[in-house]
Design a protein around this motif. Structure first.
Motif, PDB file in Angstrom:
ATOM      1  N   VAL A 147       0.846  -1.203   0.000  1.00  0.00           N
ATOM      2  CA  VAL A 147       0.000   0.000   0.000  1.00  0.00           C
ATOM      3  C   VAL A 147       0.877   1.246   0.000  1.00  0.00           C
ATOM      4  N   GLU A 148       1.938   1.229   0.786  1.00  0.00           N
ATOM      5  CA  GLU A 148       2.863   2.356   0.844  1.00  0.00           C
ATOM      6  C   GLU A 148       3.567   2.562  -0.498  1.00  0.00           C
ATOM      7  N   THR A 149       3.896   1.454  -1.169  1.00  0.00           N
ATOM      8  CA  THR A 149       4.538   1.538  -2.488  1.00  0.00           C
ATOM      9  C   THR A 149       3.602   2.187  -3.503  1.00  0.00           C
ATOM     10  N   LEU A 150       2.340   1.797  -3.467  1.00  0.00           N
ATOM     11  CA  LEU A 150       1.351   2.409  -4.361  1.00  0.00           C
ATOM     12  C   LEU A 150       1.248   3.915  -4.111  1.00  0.00           C
ATOM     13  N   SER A 151       1.198   4.294  -2.844  1.00  0.00           N
ATOM     14  CA  SER A 151       1.121   5.714  -2.490  1.00  0.00           C
ATOM     15  C   SER A 151       2.367   6.457  -2.958  1.00  0.00           C
ATOM     16  N   MET A 152       3.516   5.817  -2.864  1.00  0.00           N
ATOM     17  CA  MET A 152       4.768   6.439  -3.298  1.00  0.00           C
ATOM     18  C   MET A 152       4.754   6.687  -4.802  1.00  0.00           C
ATOM     19  N   TRP A 153       4.255   5.711  -5.569  1.00  0.00           N
ATOM     20  CA  TRP A 153       4.167   5.884  -7.027  1.00  0.00           C
ATOM     21  C   TRP A 153       3.298   7.093  -7.372  1.00  0.00           C
ATOM     22  N   ILE A 154       2.213   7.266  -6.630  1.00  0.00           N
ATOM     23  CA  ILE A 154       1.270   8.357  -6.920  1.00  0.00           C
ATOM     24  C   ILE A 154       1.801   9.699  -6.425  1.00  0.00           C
ATOM     25  N   ASP A 155       2.242   9.731  -5.146  1.00  0.00           N
ATOM     26  CA  ASP A 155       2.610  11.003  -4.521  1.00  0.00           C
ATOM     27  C   ASP A 155       4.023  11.457  -4.857  1.00  0.00           C
ATOM     28  N   GLN A 156       4.999  10.567  -4.707  1.00  0.00           N
ATOM     29  CA  GLN A 156       6.392  10.957  -4.916  1.00  0.00           C
ATOM     30  C   GLN A 156       6.796  10.901  -6.389  1.00  0.00           C
ATOM     31  N   ASP A 157       6.456   9.790  -7.037  1.00  0.00           N
ATOM     32  CA  ASP A 157       6.829   9.645  -8.452  1.00  0.00           C
ATOM     33  C   ASP A 157       5.862  10.350  -9.388  1.00  0.00           C
ATOM     34  N   GLU A 158       4.701  10.780  -8.847  1.00  0.00           N
ATOM     35  CA  GLU A 158       3.682  11.494  -9.622  1.00  0.00           C
ATOM     36  C   GLU A 158       3.235  10.695 -10.844  1.00  0.00           C
ATOM     37  N   GLN A 159       3.032   9.404 -10.629  1.00  0.00           N
ATOM     38  CA  GLN A 159       2.560   8.539 -11.698  1.00  0.00           C
ATOM     39  C   GLN A 159       1.039   8.619 -11.793  1.00  0.00           C
ATOM     40  N   ASN A 160       0.542   8.643 -13.015  1.00  0.00           N
ATOM     41  CA  ASN A 160      -0.896   8.643 -13.253  1.00  0.00           C
ATOM     42  C   ASN A 160      -1.472   7.281 -12.895  1.00  0.00           C
ATOM     43  N   THR A 161      -2.664   7.261 -12.274  1.00  0.00           N
ATOM     44  CA  THR A 161      -3.262   5.984 -11.872  1.00  0.00           C
ATOM     45  C   THR A 161      -3.512   5.073 -13.070  1.00  0.00           C
ATOM     46  N   MET A 162      -3.839   5.643 -14.213  1.00  0.00           N
ATOM     47  CA  MET A 162      -4.070   4.832 -15.408  1.00  0.00           C
ATOM     48  C   MET A 162      -2.770   4.197 -15.902  1.00  0.00           C
ATOM     49  N   ILE A 163      -1.655   4.920 -15.770  1.00  0.00           N
ATOM     50  CA  ILE A 163      -0.353   4.369 -16.171  1.00  0.00           C
ATOM     51  C   ILE A 163       0.031   3.227 -15.238  1.00  0.00           C
ATOM     52  N   ILE A 164      -0.239   3.392 -13.935  1.00  0.00           N
ATOM     53  CA  ILE A 164       0.063   2.321 -12.980  1.00  0.00           C
ATOM     54  C   ILE A 164      -0.765   1.082 -13.297  1.00  0.00           C
ATOM     55  N   LYS A 165      -2.029   1.280 -13.646  1.00  0.00           N
ATOM     56  CA  LYS A 165      -2.876   0.146 -14.043  1.00  0.00           C
ATOM     57  C   LYS A 165      -2.324  -0.553 -15.275  1.00  0.00           C
ATOM     58  N   GLU A 166      -1.791   0.235 -16.209  1.00  0.00           N
ATOM     59  CA  GLU A 166      -1.233  -0.341 -17.430  1.00  0.00           C
ATOM     60  C   GLU A 166       0.035  -1.143 -17.113  1.00  0.00           C
ATOM     61  N   ALA A 167       0.829  -0.649 -16.167  1.00  0.00           N
ATOM     62  CA  ALA A 167       2.029  -1.386 -15.738  1.00  0.00           C
ATOM     63  C   ALA A 167       1.634  -2.692 -15.060  1.00  0.00           C
ATOM     64  N   LEU A 168       0.547  -2.648 -14.283  1.00  0.00           N
ATOM     65  CA  LEU A 168       0.021  -3.866 -13.657  1.00  0.00           C
ATOM     66  C   LEU A 168      -0.397  -4.870 -14.730  1.00  0.00           C
ATOM     67  N   LYS A 169      -1.066  -4.381 -15.748  1.00  0.00           N
ATOM     68  CA  LYS A 169      -1.500  -5.236 -16.851  1.00  0.00           C
ATOM     69  C   LYS A 169      -0.298  -5.855 -17.563  1.00  0.00           C
ATOM     70  N   GLU A 170       0.751  -5.053 -17.769  1.00  0.00           N
ATOM     71  CA  GLU A 170       1.965  -5.537 -18.418  1.00  0.00           C
ATOM     72  C   GLU A 170       2.617  -6.650 -17.600  1.00  0.00           C
ATOM     73  N   ALA A 171       2.603  -6.492 -16.275  1.00  0.00           N
ATOM     74  CA  ALA A 171       3.175  -7.513 -15.401  1.00  0.00           C
ATOM     75  C   ALA A 171       2.373  -8.805 -15.462  1.00  0.00           C
ATOM     76  N   VAL A 172       1.044  -8.684 -15.535  1.00  0.00           N
ATOM     77  CA  VAL A 172       0.175  -9.865 -15.634  1.00  0.00           C
ATOM     78  C   VAL A 172       0.444 -10.599 -16.942  1.00  0.00           C
ATOM     79  N   ILE A 173       0.534  -9.838 -18.033  1.00  0.00           N
ATOM     80  CA  ILE A 173       0.782 -10.443 -19.354  1.00  0.00           C
ATOM     81  C   ILE A 173       2.127 -11.162 -19.374  1.00  0.00           C
TER      82      ILE A 173
END
Length: 233
Positions: A147-173
């Motif tokens: 959960v903290e890692t997810l928050s870090m991606w959003i707050d510190q790395d300023e990653q878009n939630t849709m981009i994070i979802k796409e990275a999740l999809k890439e990992a699943v594939i």
């Protein structure tokens, strides 16, 4: 002839430009209909060159008394929706005039607050959907560190939630469903300036094509499609 004269008189009276935003949101500024009309009358007078109409002049154009006009003007000044400015003419004569700038500033601030509020609400919804997507793919509740890692991606790395979802999809594939792998994907995309889902998919496809070419000679024994290993970057 009378009709023509009436039409000319109507044209000479002119018209006022009333922003649609004010008409739609005046109640949110705690303006009553009477107060709004009085402000409109001030606009009309000022367009005719009368910068500081008297309460009596304003009352004559409305269905209120001079006393009510004075009371309304006082309320508008107290609400900081109207101001009285002192100006100097070219001849050096000092005079007073009404300023509607406080009204426009208050309206703009109100709209900005509403937009910010909507943005915050949408951000909360997007982040909630993101957590659900991760828990669904992992088949379990996320650990505090995840959960903290997810928050870090959003707050510190300023990653878009849709981009994070796409990275999740890439990992699943790719069959590598873990946070370290997803973090590497996001790192590579950010380094390459990837900001949209389309760019992310195009970037992933390019890497896959590069990996597929050298493996074509051995692919006859293996029907599985090779995927790019982000951790080898």
């Amino acid at each position: 002839m009378e009709y023509k004269q009436l039409f000319l008189t109507w044209l000479e009276e002119g018209s006022i430009q009333l922003p649609q935003m004010l008409l739609s949101h005046y109640s949110k500024l705690s303006l009553s209909e009477t107060e709004l009309v009085l402000l409109m009358q001030i606009m009309a007078f000022q367009q005719k060159g009368i910068k500081f109409p008297t309460p009596e002049q304003l009352a004559e154009k409305m269905t209120i008394s001079s006393e009510s006009s004075v009371a309304i003007l006082r309320r508008l000044l107290q609400k900081n929706l109207l101001a009285i400015q002192e100006e100097t003419s070219k001849d050096g004569i000092r005079y007073e005039q009404y300023s509607l700038q406080p009204l426009w500033e208050t309206l703009i601030n109100k709209m900005e607050q509403e937009n910010n509020s909507l943005t915050v609400q949408q951000t909360i919804l997007d982040e909630g959907d993101l957590y659900k997507a991760f828990e669904q793919e992992f088949g379990r509740a996320l650990s505090p560190i995840e959960v903290e890692t997810l928050s870090m991606w959003i707050d510190q790395d300023e990653q878009n939630t849709m981009i994070i979802k796409e990275a999740l999809k890439e990992a699943v594939i790719s069959g590598k469903l873990n946070f370290r792998y997803i973090d590497r994907i996001l790192f590579e995309w950010k380094k390459k300036g990837v900001k949209t889902i389309e760019q992310a998919r195009s970037h992933s496809e390019q890497f896959r094509q590069k990996q597929i070419k050298p493996e074509k000679m051995n692919s006859s024994r293996n029907n599985n499609v090779p995927f790019y290993n982000w951790l080898e970057q």
